[in-house]
Design an enzyme around this catalytic site. Structure first.
Site, short mmCIF file in Angstrom:
data_model
loop_
_atom_site.label_atom_id
_atom_site.label_comp_id
_atom_site.label_asym_id
_atom_site.label_seq_id
_atom_site.Cartn_x
_atom_site.Cartn_y
_atom_site.Cartn_z
N ARG A 1 7.93 11.99 -18.18
CA ARG A 1 8.64 10.97 -17.40
C ARG A 1 8.89 9.76 -18.28
NH1 ARG A 1 5.74 8.80 -12.10
NH2 ARG A 1 4.44 7.73 -13.64
N ARG B 1 2.73 10.90 -17.83
CA ARG B 1 2.99 9.49 -17.57
C ARG B 1 2.97 8.72 -18.89
NH1 ARG B 1 -1.13 11.06 -13.97
NH2 ARG B 1 -0.49 11.18 -11.78
N ARG C 1 2.28 1.27 -0.04
CA ARG C 1 1.19 2.21 -0.32
C ARG C 1 -0.10 1.51 -0.72
NH1 ARG C 1 3.53 5.05 -5.82
NH2 ARG C 1 1.40 5.62 -6.25
N ASN D 1 4.22 10.17 -3.27
CA ASN D 1 3.57 8.88 -3.01
C ASN D 1 4.61 7.80 -2.71
OD1 ASN D 1 1.42 10.41 -3.80
ND2 ASN D 1 1.03 9.32 -5.69
N ASP D 2 5.58 7.65 -3.63
CA ASP D 2 6.61 6.64 -3.41
C ASP D 2 7.57 7.05 -2.30
OD1 ASP D 2 6.10 4.39 -4.96
OD2 ASP D 2 6.81 5.36 -6.78
N GLU E 1 12.18 10.03 -5.27
CA GLU E 1 11.18 9.06 -4.81
C GLU E 1 11.71 8.13 -3.74
OE1 GLU E 1 8.60 7.60 -8.38
OE2 GLU E 1 10.63 7.91 -9.12
N CYS F 1 5.14 16.48 -7.75
CA CYS F 1 4.13 15.94 -8.68
C CYS F 1 3.30 14.84 -8.04
CB CYS F 1 4.79 15.43 -9.96
SG CYS F 1 6.01 14.13 -9.69
N HIS G 1 -30.45 4.65 -4.74
CA HIS G 1 -29.13 4.64 -5.36
C HIS G 1 -29.03 5.69 -6.45
CE1 HIS G 1 -28.16 0.28 -3.97
NE2 HIS G 1 -27.95 1.18 -3.05
#
Length: 829
Positions: A594, A558, A722, A711-712, A688, A759, A451
């Site tokens: 944002r 963010r 997602r 993503n959204d 989005e 983004c 490991h």
């Protein structure tokens, strides 16, 4: 034991579900015993009877209550909820607590769990063979009021290891490398679902299927034959389940160990490459320091308490390491720590330590002796793979001893460019060494499958193992050349060798350095089009890293990290200072901030939001701001106080229609007027949701720029969560529907001379960059460390060629076809 009937009360408000309809064969087939299934309608799980909490799962999704009459009652909340790692569950009791009927045991965030689990169905089961009479057949139950049925204590059945039907069968172990830690943990999990006693037999030896260490100690290799023997009421099902776990074919998590290079005539030291690389440095000996373990014990109760507290502390630390590795998507590390957690739960190892305490030893001595005894078992087998697993046992032992107050003997500092030499090293040891001063590792023992080797490879740290006794020849401060790829350490390099090694190291680093050195310049395509490459950040530290890697600005700050995991809302000054620190770290580059993007799925006690069946489709993003205008106003005031305001761009999340943009702009205008601010920051819209892409031309008329959150946008366009593991391979932003929405967004923005950025994660995909450029995107925002790579990618492309190719991609049928075409066009560009 009393002969009176025990009445079990409903632990939760809900609807009765036939046990055979539960979506898990372990429960529906009665493998876990008789009981009742309930579809919950309330979040609090109550005690169904007076008793003592015998066990609480570390993920809080299950617990066992022993009634006053000695009957075990298992409450299991949801199906496959163990995979949530405790997310959505809050335990109000611990093992050993005495509880009364109706007392709250666990609280469940039903919305959060429902989104990620197979089912919320909650089971009340009698795992030791008891039977309920007078149970409810249908209808709604009231928690703590309605009865689930009556149980006579005398009906309780066999404990594990008792008499009963017997099942015996053979199995072929299909796990790569045999029964090492992770496969043994899989078998352990299968065995724990049954009341039967289950043994795995191999070459005259037998081990409990419930013990990871005992299974490893059998020395079973890949494709070896074993016998499974189960005794108990559910023996046949138990044996079948364990056989399936044994015969599940898994891939190994390591590469085959290369042969050790032979020492050359110049006296080089040979070893096995565990992590390839080259380093020049000075030896720093980290000879094993035996922990000083106290030999005098307190009372038996005190020592049991020390052992229990250490186990809890270590489990929590390992769970935190698992969560951290998962966040970083470090799959190898996550798997390693998961195996360590299984060892921390191993019943035989714990029982061995407990026997030491019973014999009068201290908890620390008992742990040390238990680890040494189990380690001797594995070493005596003569199996190199299993011998490497001894390091995992020692790692656990060291963690437990340190948790009991023993010093770990590791240095807090290292000399610069240290090549650490040790007899052996544990994964947790490596994680605690200062990485910035560590140039390489040389170990007398260990192997390429250990490991520690996996973690060293993940760190990019040159590592040579299995060197043997020749490590004793290395002196503190001695300059050496480590070429782990060649399996060799040069202990006495001359200037010629040092110069050659420096040249090779420089050559290997040249490409990376060039990318970083050139990252500060603009990303111009081959036909002269500038593409801004910005960074996604969460704080000033990220922003400083972005500046170091040449980011053209911040494409997404963010702000929600300022709000979550705290008891009170950040005030205007705190928000302004945090954002100003990001500004200051970026020099004169623009910063896109944002506004708060949270909803009912985020735990913010000071900002209660209504429970929702699907928070992804409810109060999210700007909708939350509109629902709580005072929160939005505080944030906007903080942003408008930033200096210089000309560098600020405000980005609004989850916009679905034009009126929402106008509403935010009007509020910004009012706040500016209130504060006497004449300048206005640019205002952008996140694309989005599909409606925003379709209305891009109208939104661009009101906004200064558009930024696509792929993503959204992907999940909403394809109607696929997602976070849904079963749909992960289909949730692909290369889907032609997504590409068409991106093209539609760009076309709408161009009507009003506005620019479009991306983004989302798609911007970080090297294969996606030419696709996005071809669709007309002019800004990409990525993780700070990826900025040099993405800039280099942009510079290798020509916009016109990308545009022509992208037109053809829009005509393809599915994401796979798009990826294949893109790979053929650009993968080797």
């Amino acid at each position: 034991m009393s002969d009176s009937m025990i009445s079990l009360l409903a632990p939760v408000d809900g609807i009765v579900v036939p046990l055979q309809n539960v979506p898990d064969p372990v429960f529906s087939a009665g493998m876990m015993g008789d009981g009742v299934a309930i579809e919950p309608l309330s979040p609090r799980i109550l005690a169904p009877a007076d008793g003592v909490v015998r066990q609480v799962a570390r993920t809080f999704h299950a617990l066992t209550l022993t009634t006053r009459d000695g009957v075990d009652v298992l409450i299991h909340i949801g199906i496959d909820t163990v995979n949530l790692g405790g997310e959505g569950f809050t335990a109000h009791v611990a093992a050993g607590d005495t509880v009364s009927a109706g007392q709250c045991l666990v609280e469940v965030d039903l919305d959060r769990v429902a989104r990620r689990a197979v089912s919320l169905v909650t089971l009340v089961l009698l795992p030791e063979g008891g039977q309920l009479s007078g149970r409810p057949r249908a209808g709604q139950l009231r928690a703590g009021v309605d009865s689930l049925g009556l149980l006579r204590p005398g009906d309780g059945a066999m404990a594990a290891g008792g008499d009963g039907p017997e099942a015996r069968a053979s199995a072929i172990v299909r796990h790569a490398g045999g029964l090492h830690a992770r496969p043994a943990a899989m078998v352990q999990a299968a065995a724990r679902a049954f009341s039967a006693d289950i043994q795995v037999e191999y070459r005259g030896h037998s081990a409990s299927a419930r013990s990871v260490v005992a299974l490893m100690g059998l020395g079973v290799g890949e494709d070896d034959d074993v016998t499974v023997l189960a005794r108990g009421e559910d023996a046949a099902a138990a044996a079948d389940a364990v056989i399936r776990a044994l015969q599940t074919r898994t891939r190994g998590d390591h590469a085959a160990a290369p042969s050790a290079a032979q020492a050359g005539p110049d006296g080089g030291i040979a070893g096995v490459c565990a992590s390839a690389g080259m380093a020049i440095g000075r030896i720093h000996r980290l000879d094993a320091v035996a922990l000083v373990v106290e030999e005098t014990a307190g009372t038996r109760d005190e020592e049991f308490a020390r052992l229990s507290q250490a186990l809890v502390s270590v489990r929590e630390a390992i769970q935190a390491a698992i969560a951290d590795a998962a966040r970083r998507r470090a799959a190898a590390e996550e798997s390693i720590f998961t195996a360590h957690l299984a060892l921390a739960d191993d019943p035989e190892l714990i029982a061995l330590a407990e026997r030491g305490v019973i014999a009068g030893k201290s908890a620390s001595v008992s742990v040390r002796d238990a680890v040494e005894e189990q380690g001797r078992v594995l070493l005596a087998l003569g199996n190199p793979l299993l011998a490497e697993r001894v390091a995992d046992l020692r790692d656990l032992g060291r963690r437990l001893l340190v948790a009991m107050g023993m010093p770990d003997g590791l240095p807090s500092e290292l000399p610069p460019e240290s090549i650490v030499v040790a007899d052996d090293l544990l994964p947790s040891d490596l994680n605690r060494l200062p990485r910035e001063r560590l140039a390489g590792l040389v170990l007398a023992r260990g192997g390429a499958t250990s490991h520690l080797a996996i973690i060293a490879r993940a760190m990019g740290l040159p590592t040579l193992v299995a060197v043997g006794e020749r490590v004793r020849e290395l002196s503190e401060g001695q300059r050496v050349i480590l070429d782990s790829a060649a399996g060799r350490l040069d202990p006495e390099p001359g200037e010629v060798e040092l110069d050659a090694a420096r040249a090779r190291i420089a050559e290997r680093e040249n490409t990376r350095r060039q990318l970083l050195e050139n990252a500060g310049g603009p990303a111009l395509t081959q036909d002269g089009c500038r593409i801004d490459v910005a960074a996604n950040v969460a704080n000033a530290g990220d922003a400083a890293e972005a500046a170091e890697h040449g980011a053209d600005g911040v494409g997404l700050l963010r702000t929600e990290l300022l709000f979550i995991e705290r008891d009170s809302m950040p005030d205007e000054n705190e928000q302004r200072e945090a954002c100003q620190a990001v500004f200051d770290a970026l020099g004169d580059r623009p910063v896109i901030v944002r506004t708060l993007d949270v909803g009912g799925d985020k735990d913010m006690p000071y900002l209660p939001l209504p429970a929702e069946d699907n928070p992804a489709l409810g109060l999210r993003g700007i909708r939350t701001g509109f629902a709580r205008p005072e929160v939005l106003d505080v944030q906007l005031r903080a942003l408008l106080a930033l200096k210089p305001l000309s560098r600020l761009r405000i980005l609004i999340p989850m916009i679905a229609e034009v009126a929402e943009v106008r509403r935010v702009r009007e509020r910004i205008d009012a706040l500016c007027a209130e504060a006497g601010i004449g300048e206005r920051p640019e205002l952008g819209v996140m694309i989005e949701v599909p409606s925003a892409a379709v209305l891009a031309d109208q939104l661009a008329r009101e906004a200064d720029f558009l930024s696509i959150g792929t993503n959204d946008l992907t999940q909403y366009t394809l109607a696929m969560d997602r976070c849904h593991a079963g749909l992960a391979d289909r949730l692909d932003p290369f889907h032609p529907a997504l590409l068409r929405l991106i093209a539609m967004t760009v076309a709408g923005a161009r009507k009003h001379g506005k620019w479009v950025g991306v983004c989302g994660a798609m911007a970080s995909d090297s294969l996606a960059v030419p696709v996005l450029l071809g669709l007309g995107v002019t800004e990409l925002s990525v993780a700070p460390v990826l900025v040099p790579e993405i800039k280099a990618r942009v510079r290798s492309l020509a916009i016109e060629q990308c545009r022509k190719a992208a037109e053809g991609l829009l005509l393809l049928d599915d994401a796979r076809s798009v990826r294949e075409r893109a790979a053929a066009l650009w993968q080797h560009h």
